[in-house]
Write a protein that holds these residues in place. Sequence first.
Motif, short mmCIF file in Angstrom:
data_model
loop_
_atom_site.label_atom_id
_atom_site.label_comp_id
_atom_site.label_asym_id
_atom_site.label_seq_id
_atom_site.Cartn_x
_atom_site.Cartn_y
_atom_site.Cartn_z
N ASP A 208 35.67 143.51 -30.96
CA ASP A 208 36.32 142.46 -31.60
C ASP A 208 35.65 141.59 -32.60
O ASP A 208 34.61 141.62 -31.68
N PHE B 14 41.03 136.57 -28.63
CA PHE B 14 39.89 137.57 -28.08
C PHE B 14 40.46 138.37 -26.62
O PHE B 14 41.05 136.80 -26.06
N ASN C 229 36.64 142.68 -24.08
CA ASN C 229 35.92 143.06 -24.52
C ASN C 229 34.27 142.81 -25.03
O ASN C 229 34.96 141.77 -25.20
N LYS D 38 31.90 141.46 -27.95
CA LYS D 38 32.19 140.85 -29.43
C LYS D 38 31.14 140.90 -30.29
O LYS D 38 30.00 140.99 -29.86
N GLN E 264 40.34 142.85 -34.39
CA GLN E 264 40.42 143.69 -32.93
C GLN E 264 40.66 145.36 -33.06
O GLN E 264 41.37 145.72 -33.91
N PHE F 14 38.92 137.01 -38.01
CA PHE F 14 38.90 138.21 -36.51
C PHE F 14 39.57 139.36 -37.15
O PHE F 14 40.42 139.12 -37.36
#
Length: 290
Positions: A50, A3, A7, A9, A43, A41
């Motif tokens: 994210d 992460f 960013n 989330k 990105q 997850f």
Amino acid sequence: MTFKPSNLKIALQKSGRLADKSLELLTQIGLDFDRSKDCLFAQCRNFPLDILFLRDDDIPEYVQDGVCDLGIVGKNMIMERKAAIKPLLPLGFGVCRLAIAVPEKSEINAINDLEGKKIASSFPVCTQEYLRQKNIGAEMIQIRGSVEVAPSLGLSDAIADLVSTGNTLKQSGLRELTTILESEAMLIQSQGMLPQEKQSVIDRLLLRIQSTLDARNSKYILMNAPTSALQAIKSIIPSLSSPTVMPLATDGMIAVHSVIQEEIFFDVIERLKALGASGILVLNIEKMIR
Ligand code: AMP
């Protein structure tokens, strides 16, 4: 993959009814990311975002606690988890209602008949809250899935479950008694103050989502019409602002361009034809920025 603290989330449903549509929306607003199967997850390559893939019943708490800044989840789940979050936008998919249903032949015909009865549901909090508001005392039986079978197993007299078309209820020999709440997927934000940079990224994201949703609900129409019909045409097209009107090479004829809402589309087209409009073209709009 790691992460990036700077960013944003966002939490999306990992799998299930809202999963595909949530991903489709992020793709439509121009986000570029890979989602490998079983990966929790992702990105974005072209936006400071994210994506976390979670169970939908965990999403309200993740957003409430600020673990994720944003989430996409059904309104029913937000209410069920009593999550303290900021609702940002209804997203127009995952539309359903939480309804109470009883067996076809049940003697329960009105909500007051539920007094003292057993109601099976995966949404006990919303159901109990509804019953409390109606001053009805009923016993909740909490079940995780296949709630429709509870009455035929003798577990309950009624159920409270999510319904979209009503077909599953019918196939299970149940009839709807009342609606507890209407639901659809919502974009939600945590309530805490975010640093200005993150908030402005949310504002950029909101503009993209709003313009995509607005475009989905609208059509661009072009038509030729007699100049004498212009006033009448203007009165039936509730346009964005005012329609674009251009003279045609043929005397007494104009071209009119405008945007109309999808839900009134057929009604408007019929009325335009009756006013002499011809050569009507209808185009999908990809994005609409107000
Ligand atoms: P799933 O985990 O696949 O059961 O997805 C559940 C979420 O999808 C619910 O919390 C609702 O917000 C939404 N949904 C939309 N229509 C329905 C439906 N007919 N039955 C269950 N969930 C629905």
